[in-house]
Design a protein around this motif. Structure first.
Motif, PDB file in Angstrom:
ATOM      1  N   SER A  87       1.017  -1.203   0.052  1.00  0.00           N
ATOM      2  CA  SER A  87       0.121  -0.027  -0.079  1.00  0.00           C
ATOM      3  C   SER A  87       0.799   1.332   0.135  1.00  0.00           C
ATOM      4  O   SER A  87       1.952   1.313   0.632  1.00  0.00           O
ATOM      5  CB  SER A  87      -0.931   0.011   1.273  1.00  0.00           C
ATOM      6  N   GLN A  94      -5.279   4.790  -0.980  1.00  0.00           N
ATOM      7  CA  GLN A  94      -5.313   3.591  -0.169  1.00  0.00           C
ATOM      8  C   GLN A  94      -6.722   2.946  -0.274  1.00  0.00           C
ATOM      9  O   GLN A  94      -6.748   1.670  -0.010  1.00  0.00           O
ATOM     10  CB  GLN A  94      -4.888   4.227   1.237  1.00  0.00           C
ATOM     11  N   GLY A  97      -6.754   0.935  -3.508  1.00  0.00           N
ATOM     12  CA  GLY A  97      -5.964  -0.285  -3.236  1.00  0.00           C
ATOM     13  C   GLY A  97      -7.060  -1.405  -2.383  1.00  0.00           C
ATOM     14  O   GLY A  97      -6.903  -2.505  -2.863  1.00  0.00           O
ATOM     15  N   LEU A  98      -7.422  -0.931  -1.441  1.00  0.00           N
ATOM     16  CA  LEU A  98      -8.182  -1.757  -0.554  1.00  0.00           C
ATOM     17  C   LEU A  98      -9.326  -2.642  -1.376  1.00  0.00           C
ATOM     18  O   LEU A  98      -9.598  -3.738  -1.212  1.00  0.00           O
ATOM     19  CB  LEU A  98      -8.678  -1.125   0.686  1.00  0.00           C
ATOM     20  N   SER A 248       1.672  -3.430  -5.671  1.00  0.00           N
ATOM     21  CA  SER A 248       0.665  -2.693  -5.975  1.00  0.00           C
ATOM     22  C   SER A 248      -0.693  -3.201  -6.171  1.00  0.00           C
ATOM     23  O   SER A 248      -0.848  -3.632  -7.475  1.00  0.00           O
ATOM     24  CB  SER A 248       0.910  -1.381  -6.633  1.00  0.00           C
TER      25      SER A 248
END
Length: 456
Positions: A87, A94, A97-98, A248
């Motif tokens: 992350s 973020q 990405g989650l 990533s």
């Protein structure tokens, strides 16, 4: 489990967001509850049981590639598998990405190990310090950062910089909404020491193909893999591993029919109990009706003394007046809802200079203008109590408060005057378009530069 039924009326009512639970933007799935469709509930159950029996009798499984993906049954504890991802960047990235990592965890029947929340635009800016090059985003350099994440978990709570996502998000509710089990990295390190040692502290045993990984196809290929091909590629690398660590997740642009649901639920995350109560208190300090505005200029931390993009109030007055004249603050014009009240605007921006300037000029034309600092300055004892209860950096707390308070406005305006890489960079609050599913009349999105007065 039908993931689309998990966002309930209770979640939206808790912050005064209304109770329809319906989105009309086209970017989020329609949500309904048993309450609304009770007359269909029993027949649907009967039909479901009959279909299940037919499947068992004929010994067939649904192999239709276009059918709805159902998560496989949970594995036993001894065979449970996990996914961890690298992350980086600011809070909105973020969150992206989650949701992408959560979908991959769902597709591969893994528990998602959630990384720490990274601070953003502070003296210890871990968010932007990570992910700045291909070797971090695609591997193998991300492994060094992952090892550091795990080492923080070995420190005492007072010494560790690890910040759990649960400080901001109610992870139990989010897990239920998307049918993905979560565990915080430090909880994993504590509860699974053998796996933590093997996969996070002794990475030398990793195979070369597990170090540099191009899941999506954007790192080494000239095309993006389909979502199914990405999952297949993942399994070819990690199928036998109890823990899969990928670079990533943010850069994974691979989507299928379920992606929208994961995106909607993560962007509309239920706040933690402490954050939710703090939001209620701050919302009560604002007028009933207000416009929520995000101004994206160059962040103060990025300025140099002679930066040509630095916001200078004396030079930018025309932008404020243009914004009013061109109707982007349409609520300023009196209507039935505001006939007996002073027009109000809540501003959010990391550029304090821009905030001060806009508030000054709007005040001159009779508009109440608020920023988060104004709200935090009221009842300081109460403010300090809630700030201390949320174990995250103030920059992260302030950013999440700004985003949610902007989204609660009667109308939302997103403005950006930041450029980079020869392109306009949109407002970093774009996630609120999905968060509460504003319909077009309530949300005005201006992703590019504000035109100069001469060009209007």
């Amino acid at each position: 489990m039908n993931r689309q039924t998990k966002r309930t009326d209770t979640d939206t009512k808790s912050l005064g967001l209304g109770s329809s639970g319906k989105c009309s933007t086209g970017t989020a799935a329609f949500t309904f509850t048993k309450k609304h469709f009770g007359f269909l509930f029993l027949p649907l159950v009967v039909i479901g049981v009959l279909l299940a029996n037919i499947t068992i009798i004929h010994g067939r499984s649904n192999s239709n590639p276009t059918s709805i993906h159902l998560k496989p049954p949970s594995k036993s504890e001894s065979s449970e598998q996990y996914l961890y991802y690298f992350s980086y960047a600011g809070w909105s990235n973020q969150l992206i990405g989650l949701y992408k990592a959560a979908q991959l965890a769902s597709s591969t029947n893994r528990t998602l190990i959630v990384p720490p929340i990274l601070s953003h635009h502070t003296a210890n800016d871990m968010g932007n310090a990570r992910g700045g090059n291909t070797r971090l985003r695609c591997g193998p350099d991300h492994l060094d950062m992952v090892k550091l994440d795990a080492k923080e978990c070995l420190k005492s709570p007072d010494e560790s910089s690890h910040v759990k996502f649960s400080e901001i998000i109610n992870m139990a509710k989010l897990s239920e909404a998307i049918n993905v089990p979560f565990t915080d990295l430090c909880e994993f390190v504590k509860e699974k020491p053998a796996l933590a040692k093997r996969y996070f502290h002794q990475m030398e045993q990793m195979k070369p193909e597990q170090r540099t990984i191009d899941l999506g196809g954007t790192c080494t290929l000239d095309h993006r893999r389909s979502y199914a091909d990405m999952v297949e590629h993942f399994e070819s690398i990690f199928a036998k591993d109890a823990v899969a660590i990928i670079p990533s997740a943010f850069i994974l642009g691979n989507e299928n029919s379920e992606t929208k649901n994961f995106k909607q639920n993560v962007f509309r995350y239920p706040p933690s109990s402490n954050l939710s109560e703090f939001i209620r208190i701050l919302r009560d300090r604002l007028p009933t009706n207000y416009i929520g505005v995000h101004l994206r200029y160059r962040d103060d931390a990025e300025y140099s003394e002679y930066d040509e993009y630095r916001f200078k109030c004396s030079e930018n007055k025309t932008e404020v007046l243009d914004m009013i004249r061109r109707g982007h603050l349409a609520m300023i014009e009196k209507n039935e809802a505001t006939a007996n009240s002073t027009p109000s605007v809540f501003f959010a921006s990391s550029s304090q200079e821009a905030l001060s300037c806009y508030k000054q000029f709007l005040s001159d034309v009779g508009v109440q203008a608020f920023s988060l600092n104004d709200l935090l300055g009221q009842e300081k004892n109460s403010t300090r109590k809630f700030l201390s209860a949320i174990k995250a950096s103030k920059s992260t707390i302030y950013l999440t408060l700004d985003q949610i308070l902007v989204s609660l406005g009667q109308q939302v305006v997103l403005l950006s005057k930041r450029t980079g890489h020869e392109r306009n960079i949109p407002s970093s609050f774009q996630t609120i378009r999905v968060r509460y599913c504003y319909d077009t009349p309530r949300l005005i999105t201006l992703a590019g530069k504000i035109p100069d007065s001469e060009s209007t």
